[in-house]
Design a protein around this motif. Structure first.
Motif, short mmCIF file in Angstrom:
data_model
loop_
_atom_site.label_atom_id
_atom_site.label_comp_id
_atom_site.label_asym_id
_atom_site.label_seq_id
_atom_site.Cartn_x
_atom_site.Cartn_y
_atom_site.Cartn_z
N ARG A 142 0.83 -1.20 0.00
CA ARG A 142 0.00 0.00 0.00
C ARG A 142 0.87 1.26 0.00
O ARG A 142 0.59 2.23 -0.71
CB ARG A 142 -0.93 0.00 1.22
N GLU A 143 1.94 1.24 0.79
CA GLU A 143 2.85 2.39 0.86
C GLU A 143 3.43 2.71 -0.51
O GLU A 143 3.47 3.87 -0.93
CB GLU A 143 3.97 2.09 1.86
N LEU A 144 3.86 1.68 -1.23
CA LEU A 144 4.46 1.91 -2.55
C LEU A 144 3.40 2.36 -3.56
O LEU A 144 3.68 3.20 -4.42
CB LEU A 144 5.16 0.65 -3.04
N PHE A 145 2.20 1.80 -3.47
CA PHE A 145 1.12 2.23 -4.37
C PHE A 145 0.85 3.72 -4.19
O PHE A 145 0.67 4.45 -5.17
CB PHE A 145 -0.15 1.42 -4.10
N GLU A 146 0.83 4.17 -2.95
CA GLU A 146 0.53 5.58 -2.69
C GLU A 146 1.70 6.48 -3.06
O GLU A 146 1.52 7.55 -3.64
CB GLU A 146 0.18 5.75 -1.21
N ARG A 147 2.90 6.03 -2.75
CA ARG A 147 4.07 6.88 -2.95
C ARG A 147 4.47 6.98 -4.42
O ARG A 147 4.87 8.06 -4.90
CB ARG A 147 5.24 6.32 -2.13
N LEU A 148 4.36 5.88 -5.15
CA LEU A 148 4.83 5.84 -6.54
C LEU A 148 3.69 5.83 -7.55
O LEU A 148 3.94 5.68 -8.74
CB LEU A 148 5.72 4.62 -6.75
N ASP A 149 2.46 5.97 -7.07
CA ASP A 149 1.30 6.00 -7.96
C ASP A 149 1.29 4.77 -8.87
O ASP A 149 1.20 4.87 -10.10
CB ASP A 149 1.31 7.30 -8.78
N LEU A 150 1.35 3.60 -8.26
CA LEU A 150 1.50 2.36 -9.02
C LEU A 150 0.21 1.89 -9.69
O LEU A 150 0.26 1.11 -10.64
CB LEU A 150 2.02 1.24 -8.11
N ALA A 151 -0.94 2.36 -9.20
CA ALA A 151 -2.21 1.78 -9.66
C ALA A 151 -2.36 1.85 -11.17
O ALA A 151 -2.90 0.92 -11.79
CB ALA A 151 -3.38 2.48 -8.96
N ARG A 152 -1.91 2.92 -11.79
CA ARG A 152 -2.12 3.08 -13.23
C ARG A 152 -1.20 2.19 -14.07
O ARG A 152 -1.37 2.10 -15.29
CB ARG A 152 -1.93 4.54 -13.63
N SER A 153 -0.25 1.51 -13.43
CA SER A 153 0.69 0.66 -14.17
C SER A 153 0.51 -0.82 -13.85
O SER A 153 1.30 -1.65 -14.29
CB SER A 153 2.13 1.06 -13.84
N VAL A 154 -0.53 -1.16 -13.11
CA VAL A 154 -0.74 -2.54 -12.68
C VAL A 154 -1.13 -3.45 -13.86
O VAL A 154 -1.94 -3.08 -14.71
CB VAL A 154 -1.83 -2.60 -11.60
#
Length: 247
Positions: free
Chosen positions: A169-181
């Motif tokens: 969750r920390e990495l998703f929030e910090r690096l905006d990972l959701a759009r690259s999943v």
């Protein structure tokens, strides 16, 4: 003797002793010290820094400090595009790829589940991790701030959370990972791509219950493991779903 005043912002304060957090403090600098040298001497890895202002002007890490300088150090900005100001890195990473240290195996597993190319081996030494990051443009993931201070590492994340799901969750929030999943596109064991395989080709390898209840299968091109939408798959999907919905 050179004396400079420093102020660190937001989560960068987590790296400082309590008496220096969220306030300006003055300290003596080493002779011919650069911004990078002093930032790391004060305990903050350079990979955590996105913007450095000296006397109000954006500067690079190699800027030499002069007596009386006022240095403001900022982490990643979540909502403000500051790219025209940035001078601390030559260029951003266009493709998100990771290398995780020996203590983050579960996080590496979850990142692969989400489709992020993540190298991990619990036998990796620090120098190997740094070399892989530099050679392949990977982001180093670690809870060891000294590893992130290595000169050849340009991009890294100090992982604050302790539990794997919270780390993800920390990495998703910090690096905006959701759009690259790209969920379930990589092997969870060896990081190689997964491909669809016809059930008829692998039916003899399947346990009887799996053979009866499942029709769609993926296989790893490297280790040849088989994957299907069983309880483990559903558990991983349940972990990813709220992260994607929140984004």
């Amino acid at each position: 003797m050179v004396t400079a005043t420093f102020r660190f912002y937001e989560e960068l304060n987590d790296f400082l002793p309590a008496e220096r957090r969220r306030l300006a403090f003055t300290c003596v600098c080493a002779r011919a010290a650069t911004c990078k040298h002093m930032i790391e001497a004060l305990g903050v890895p350079h990979t955590e820094v996105e913007l450095v202002l000296v006397n109000g002007e954006s500067v690079g890490f190699e800027r030499l400090l002069a007596d009386g300088d006022r240095v403001a150090v900022y982490p990643k900005f979540e909502t403000l595009d500051i790219s025209p100001l940035l001078k601390v890195r030559e260029q951003p990473l266009r493709v998100l790829r990771f290398v995780a240290d020996a203590h983050l195996g579960a996080l590496a597993h979850l990142l692969r589940m989400a489709g992020f190319d993540t190298l991990y081996d619990n036998q990796f030494r620090d120098e190997q991790i740094a070399a892989l990051a530099a050679a392949e443009g990977r982001i180093v993931l670690t809870r060891d701030r000294e590893l992130l201070k290595r000169r050849i590492i340009s991009h890294g994340c100090y992982v604050h959370a302790l539990k794997p799901a919270q780390q993800l969750r920390e990495l998703f929030e910090r690096l905006d990972l959701a759009r690259s999943v790209l969920p379930f596109s990589l092997c969870l064991h060896c990081n190689a791509p997964l491909h669809s395989v016809d059930k008829a080709q692998i039916v003899e390898q399947l346990p009887p219950a799996v053979r009866e209840h499942y029709q769609h299968f993926l296989t790893c091109e490297h280790c040849h493991r088989l994957f299907w939408e069983g309880s483990h798959w559903r558990s991983m999907q349940a972990l990813l779903e709220p992260l994607l919905n929140e984004a």
